[in-house]
Write a protein that holds these residues in place. Sequence first.
Motif, short mmCIF file in Angstrom:
data_model
loop_
_atom_site.label_atom_id
_atom_site.label_comp_id
_atom_site.label_asym_id
_atom_site.label_seq_id
_atom_site.Cartn_x
_atom_site.Cartn_y
_atom_site.Cartn_z
N PRO A 55 0.80 -1.23 0.00
CA PRO A 55 0.00 0.00 0.00
C PRO A 55 0.83 1.28 0.00
CG PRO A 55 -0.89 -1.56 1.57
CD PRO A 55 0.42 -2.13 1.11
N LYS A 56 2.07 1.21 0.47
CA LYS A 56 2.90 2.41 0.56
C LYS A 56 3.98 2.45 -0.51
CE LYS A 56 2.18 2.84 5.56
NZ LYS A 56 2.84 2.90 6.89
N ARG A 57 3.88 1.62 -1.55
CA ARG A 57 4.95 1.59 -2.55
C ARG A 57 5.03 2.88 -3.36
NH1 ARG A 57 3.58 0.10 -7.80
NH2 ARG A 57 5.74 -0.58 -8.07
N GLU A 58 3.93 3.60 -3.49
CA GLU A 58 3.93 4.92 -4.12
C GLU A 58 3.20 5.90 -3.21
OE1 GLU A 58 3.21 5.60 -8.18
OE2 GLU A 58 3.83 3.60 -8.85
N SER A 59 3.72 7.12 -3.13
CA SER A 59 3.17 8.10 -2.20
C SER A 59 1.95 8.84 -2.74
CB SER A 59 4.24 9.12 -1.84
OG SER A 59 4.69 9.81 -3.01
N GLN A 60 1.74 8.82 -4.05
CA GLN A 60 0.68 9.61 -4.65
C GLN A 60 -0.63 8.85 -4.84
OE1 GLN A 60 1.31 12.95 -5.16
NE2 GLN A 60 3.18 12.32 -4.09
N GLY A 61 -0.68 7.59 -4.45
CA GLY A 61 -1.90 6.82 -4.63
C GLY A 61 -1.59 5.33 -4.59
N ARG A 62 -2.65 4.55 -4.54
CA ARG A 62 -2.49 3.09 -4.47
C ARG A 62 -2.31 2.53 -5.88
NH1 ARG A 62 -4.19 -1.49 -1.38
NH2 ARG A 62 -2.60 -3.02 -1.97
N VAL A 63 -1.14 1.95 -6.13
CA VAL A 63 -0.82 1.37 -7.44
C VAL A 63 -0.32 -0.05 -7.23
CG1 VAL A 63 0.52 1.55 -9.55
CG2 VAL A 63 -0.20 3.63 -8.36
N VAL A 64 -0.96 -1.00 -7.87
CA VAL A 64 -0.50 -2.39 -7.88
C VAL A 64 0.16 -2.65 -9.23
CG1 VAL A 64 -1.19 -4.82 -7.83
CG2 VAL A 64 -2.28 -3.17 -6.28
N SER A 65 1.36 -3.20 -9.21
CA SER A 65 2.09 -3.43 -10.46
C SER A 65 2.33 -4.92 -10.68
CB SER A 65 3.44 -2.71 -10.44
OG SER A 65 4.14 -2.93 -11.65
N ILE A 66 2.01 -5.37 -11.89
CA ILE A 66 2.34 -6.72 -12.34
C ILE A 66 3.63 -6.61 -13.16
CG2 ILE A 66 1.56 -8.73 -13.65
CD1 ILE A 66 -1.30 -7.79 -13.17
#
Length: 233
Positions: free
Chosen positions: A83-94
Amino acid sequence: MNFYTSEPGILLAVDCIIFGFNGESLEILLIKRGFEPERNKWSLMGGFVQPDESPEGAASRVLTQLTGLEDLYMENCGIFGDPKRESQGRVVSITYFALIDTHKYEHIISDHYEAKWFPLDQHPNLIFDHEQMIAAAKKELRTKAALYPILFELLPEKFTIPQIASLYECVYNIELDKRNFSRKLLASDLIIKLKEKDKENSKKGAFYYRLNTDIYKEKIMSFLRYLPSWSVD
Protein backbone atom coordinates in the motif's frame (compact mmCIF):
# COMPACT_ATOMS: atom_id res chain seq x y z
CA MET A 1 -26.02 -0.41 -12.12
CA ASN A 2 -22.52 -0.06 -10.66
CA PHE A 3 -22.09 -2.52 -7.81
CA TYR A 4 -18.57 -1.41 -6.88
CA THR A 5 -18.96 2.29 -6.04
CA SER A 6 -18.12 1.70 -2.39
CA GLU A 7 -14.84 -0.08 -3.19
CA PRO A 8 -11.51 1.82 -3.10
CA GLY A 9 -9.95 2.97 -6.36
CA ILE A 10 -6.70 1.18 -7.18
CA LEU A 11 -4.58 1.73 -10.29
CA LEU A 12 -3.19 -1.34 -12.09
CA ALA A 13 0.21 -0.97 -13.73
CA VAL A 14 2.81 -3.11 -15.46
CA ASP A 15 6.58 -2.80 -15.12
CA CYS A 16 8.99 -4.46 -17.55
CA ILE A 17 12.44 -5.74 -16.65
CA ILE A 18 14.33 -5.97 -19.94
CA PHE A 19 17.42 -8.20 -19.94
CA GLY A 20 19.92 -8.05 -22.76
CA PHE A 21 23.18 -9.84 -23.55
CA ASN A 22 25.92 -8.04 -25.47
CA GLY A 23 28.08 -11.12 -26.04
CA GLU A 24 30.08 -10.68 -22.86
CA SER A 25 27.82 -9.47 -20.04
CA LEU A 26 24.19 -9.42 -18.97
CA GLU A 27 22.59 -5.99 -19.07
CA ILE A 28 19.35 -4.27 -18.11
CA LEU A 29 17.54 -1.51 -19.99
CA LEU A 30 16.48 1.49 -17.91
CA ILE A 31 14.82 4.82 -18.67
CA LYS A 32 14.83 8.32 -17.21
CA ARG A 33 11.37 8.86 -15.72
CA GLY A 34 9.70 11.73 -17.56
CA PHE A 35 7.03 12.75 -15.05
CA GLU A 36 6.39 13.26 -11.38
CA PRO A 37 6.79 11.78 -8.86
CA GLU A 38 10.49 10.94 -9.13
CA ARG A 39 10.94 12.79 -12.42
CA ASN A 40 14.37 12.40 -14.10
CA LYS A 41 15.33 9.42 -11.92
CA TRP A 42 16.24 6.02 -13.35
CA SER A 43 13.37 3.59 -13.61
CA LEU A 44 12.08 0.44 -15.23
CA MET A 45 9.81 0.96 -18.23
CA GLY A 46 6.17 0.72 -17.23
CA GLY A 47 2.67 1.99 -17.75
CA PHE A 48 -0.92 1.65 -16.65
CA VAL A 49 -3.23 -1.08 -17.89
CA GLN A 50 -5.91 0.50 -20.05
CA PRO A 51 -9.61 -0.43 -19.81
CA ASP A 52 -9.52 -2.32 -23.11
CA GLU A 53 -6.39 -4.43 -22.54
CA SER A 54 -5.11 -7.28 -20.42
CA PRO A 55 -1.97 -6.92 -18.26
CA GLU A 56 -0.08 -9.04 -20.84
CA GLY A 57 -1.31 -6.75 -23.60
CA ALA A 58 -0.22 -3.70 -21.66
CA ALA A 59 3.25 -5.17 -21.09
CA SER A 60 3.59 -5.99 -24.80
CA ARG A 61 2.54 -2.44 -25.68
CA VAL A 62 5.04 -0.93 -23.26
CA LEU A 63 7.87 -3.11 -24.60
CA THR A 64 7.10 -2.19 -28.20
CA GLN A 65 6.93 1.52 -27.34
CA LEU A 66 10.40 1.37 -25.82
CA THR A 67 12.23 -1.04 -28.12
CA GLY A 68 10.39 -0.91 -31.42
CA LEU A 69 10.34 -4.71 -31.28
CA GLU A 70 7.29 -6.97 -31.26
CA ASP A 71 6.71 -10.56 -30.10
CA LEU A 72 9.50 -10.45 -27.54
CA TYR A 73 9.96 -13.36 -25.16
CA MET A 74 8.16 -12.29 -21.99
CA GLU A 75 7.38 -13.93 -18.63
CA ASN A 76 5.36 -12.83 -15.61
CA CYS A 77 7.63 -12.55 -12.57
CA GLY A 78 5.54 -11.16 -9.75
CA ILE A 79 2.98 -8.74 -8.33
CA PHE A 80 4.00 -5.74 -6.22
CA GLY A 81 1.21 -4.18 -4.22
CA ASP A 82 2.47 -2.77 -0.94
CA PRO A 83 0.00 0.00 0.00
CA LYS A 84 2.90 2.41 0.56
CA ARG A 85 4.95 1.59 -2.55
CA GLU A 86 3.93 4.92 -4.12
CA SER A 87 3.17 8.10 -2.20
CA GLN A 88 0.68 9.61 -4.65
CA GLY A 89 -1.90 6.82 -4.63
CA ARG A 90 -2.49 3.09 -4.47
CA VAL A 91 -0.82 1.37 -7.44
CA VAL A 92 -0.50 -2.39 -7.88
CA SER A 93 2.09 -3.43 -10.46
CA ILE A 94 2.34 -6.72 -12.34
CA THR A 95 5.91 -7.28 -13.47
CA TYR A 96 7.24 -9.04 -16.56
CA PHE A 97 10.75 -9.76 -17.72
CA ALA A 98 11.70 -9.76 -21.38
CA LEU A 99 14.79 -11.12 -23.14
CA ILE A 100 16.48 -9.25 -25.97
CA ASP A 101 19.49 -9.91 -28.15
CA THR A 102 21.02 -6.44 -27.91
CA HIS A 103 22.30 -6.70 -31.48
CA LYS A 104 18.68 -6.56 -32.62
CA TYR A 105 18.01 -3.56 -30.42
CA GLU A 106 18.61 -0.82 -32.94
CA HIS A 107 15.78 1.57 -32.13
CA ILE A 108 15.86 3.48 -28.85
CA ILE A 109 13.33 6.29 -28.48
CA SER A 110 16.01 8.26 -26.65
CA ASP A 111 14.47 11.70 -27.12
CA HIS A 112 11.42 10.57 -25.19
CA TYR A 113 12.62 7.91 -22.75
CA GLU A 114 16.42 8.43 -22.55
CA ALA A 115 16.79 4.65 -22.48
CA LYS A 116 20.20 3.21 -21.65
CA TRP A 117 21.72 -0.24 -21.09
CA PHE A 118 23.52 -0.86 -17.79
CA PRO A 119 25.43 -3.91 -16.50
CA LEU A 120 23.00 -5.87 -14.37
CA ASP A 121 25.16 -5.59 -11.26
CA GLN A 122 26.22 -1.96 -11.84
CA HIS A 123 23.04 -0.03 -12.55
CA PRO A 124 22.10 3.25 -10.80
CA ASN A 125 19.65 3.52 -7.91
CA LEU A 126 16.05 3.09 -9.00
CA ILE A 127 12.72 4.51 -7.87
CA PHE A 128 10.09 2.89 -5.66
CA ASP A 129 10.51 -0.90 -5.36
CA HIS A 130 12.10 -1.42 -8.78
CA GLU A 131 15.23 -2.96 -7.22
CA GLN A 132 13.01 -5.67 -5.71
CA MET A 133 11.37 -6.19 -9.09
CA ILE A 134 14.75 -6.79 -10.72
CA ALA A 135 15.70 -9.27 -7.99
CA ALA A 136 12.43 -11.16 -8.54
CA ALA A 137 12.96 -11.15 -12.31
CA LYS A 138 16.51 -12.45 -12.00
CA LYS A 139 15.35 -15.26 -9.72
CA GLU A 140 12.58 -16.21 -12.15
CA LEU A 141 15.00 -16.04 -15.09
CA ARG A 142 17.34 -18.50 -13.35
CA THR A 143 14.47 -20.84 -12.52
CA LYS A 144 13.04 -20.83 -16.04
CA ALA A 145 16.45 -21.19 -17.66
CA ALA A 146 17.06 -24.31 -15.58
CA LEU A 147 14.01 -25.93 -17.17
CA TYR A 148 13.76 -24.45 -20.67
CA PRO A 149 16.22 -23.14 -23.28
CA ILE A 150 15.07 -19.52 -22.88
CA LEU A 151 18.59 -18.09 -22.63
CA PHE A 152 19.02 -18.69 -26.34
CA GLU A 153 16.54 -15.80 -26.76
CA LEU A 154 19.38 -13.54 -25.62
CA LEU A 155 21.77 -14.77 -28.30
CA PRO A 156 22.00 -13.69 -31.93
CA GLU A 157 20.96 -16.17 -34.60
CA LYS A 158 24.58 -17.25 -34.94
CA PHE A 159 26.83 -17.32 -31.89
CA THR A 160 30.07 -18.78 -30.54
CA ILE A 161 30.53 -21.28 -27.73
CA PRO A 162 32.43 -18.69 -25.60
CA GLN A 163 29.38 -16.44 -25.89
CA ILE A 164 27.07 -19.19 -24.56
CA ALA A 165 29.48 -19.92 -21.71
CA SER A 166 29.67 -16.24 -20.76
CA LEU A 167 25.88 -15.99 -20.81
CA TYR A 168 25.39 -18.89 -18.40
CA GLU A 169 28.13 -17.56 -16.13
CA CYS A 170 26.45 -14.13 -16.02
CA VAL A 171 22.95 -15.45 -15.33
CA TYR A 172 23.96 -17.91 -12.61
CA ASN A 173 27.03 -16.10 -11.25
CA ILE A 174 29.15 -19.22 -11.66
CA GLU A 175 32.52 -20.04 -13.19
CA LEU A 176 32.51 -22.80 -15.78
CA ASP A 177 35.22 -25.18 -16.87
CA LYS A 178 35.21 -23.84 -20.44
CA ARG A 179 36.73 -26.91 -22.07
CA ASN A 180 34.30 -29.29 -20.35
CA PHE A 181 31.40 -26.95 -21.06
CA SER A 182 32.26 -26.91 -24.77
CA ARG A 183 32.59 -30.70 -24.88
CA LYS A 184 29.23 -31.26 -23.16
CA LEU A 185 27.47 -28.72 -25.32
CA LEU A 186 28.79 -30.18 -28.56
CA ALA A 187 27.92 -33.72 -27.43
CA SER A 188 24.32 -32.66 -26.77
CA ASP A 189 23.72 -31.88 -30.49
CA LEU A 190 21.88 -28.72 -29.35
CA ILE A 191 23.93 -26.55 -31.68
CA ILE A 192 24.94 -26.84 -35.32
CA LYS A 193 28.39 -25.72 -36.47
CA LEU A 194 28.56 -23.16 -39.27
CA LYS A 195 31.38 -22.51 -41.71
CA GLU A 196 31.82 -18.89 -40.63
CA LYS A 197 34.19 -17.71 -37.90
CA ASP A 198 34.13 -14.79 -35.49
CA LYS A 199 37.51 -13.18 -36.10
CA GLU A 200 36.85 -9.95 -34.22
CA ASN A 201 37.21 -11.40 -30.72
CA SER A 202 39.84 -14.06 -31.36
CA LYS A 203 43.07 -14.16 -33.35
CA LYS A 204 42.45 -17.76 -34.33
CA GLY A 205 38.75 -17.21 -34.83
CA ALA A 206 35.88 -19.04 -33.14
CA PHE A 207 33.37 -20.91 -35.24
CA TYR A 208 29.79 -19.71 -35.24
CA TYR A 209 26.95 -22.05 -34.33
CA ARG A 210 23.18 -21.92 -34.49
CA LEU A 211 20.58 -23.56 -32.29
CA ASN A 212 19.25 -26.91 -33.51
CA THR A 213 15.57 -26.02 -33.14
CA ASP A 214 14.44 -29.48 -34.21
CA ILE A 215 15.69 -31.20 -31.06
CA TYR A 216 16.41 -28.57 -28.39
CA LYS A 217 13.23 -29.29 -26.43
CA GLU A 218 14.26 -32.94 -26.26
CA LYS A 219 17.96 -32.41 -25.50
CA ILE A 220 18.13 -29.29 -23.34
CA MET A 221 17.65 -31.07 -20.01
CA SER A 222 20.52 -33.49 -20.57
CA PHE A 223 22.80 -30.50 -21.16
CA LEU A 224 21.49 -28.42 -18.24
CA ARG A 225 22.07 -31.29 -15.81
CA TYR A 226 25.77 -30.93 -16.54
CA LEU A 227 25.95 -27.37 -15.21
CA PRO A 228 27.21 -26.90 -11.63
CA SER A 229 24.76 -26.24 -8.82
CA TRP A 230 23.63 -22.69 -8.19
CA SER A 231 21.33 -20.80 -5.90
CA VAL A 232 18.24 -19.03 -7.23
CA ASP A 233 18.31 -16.56 -4.33
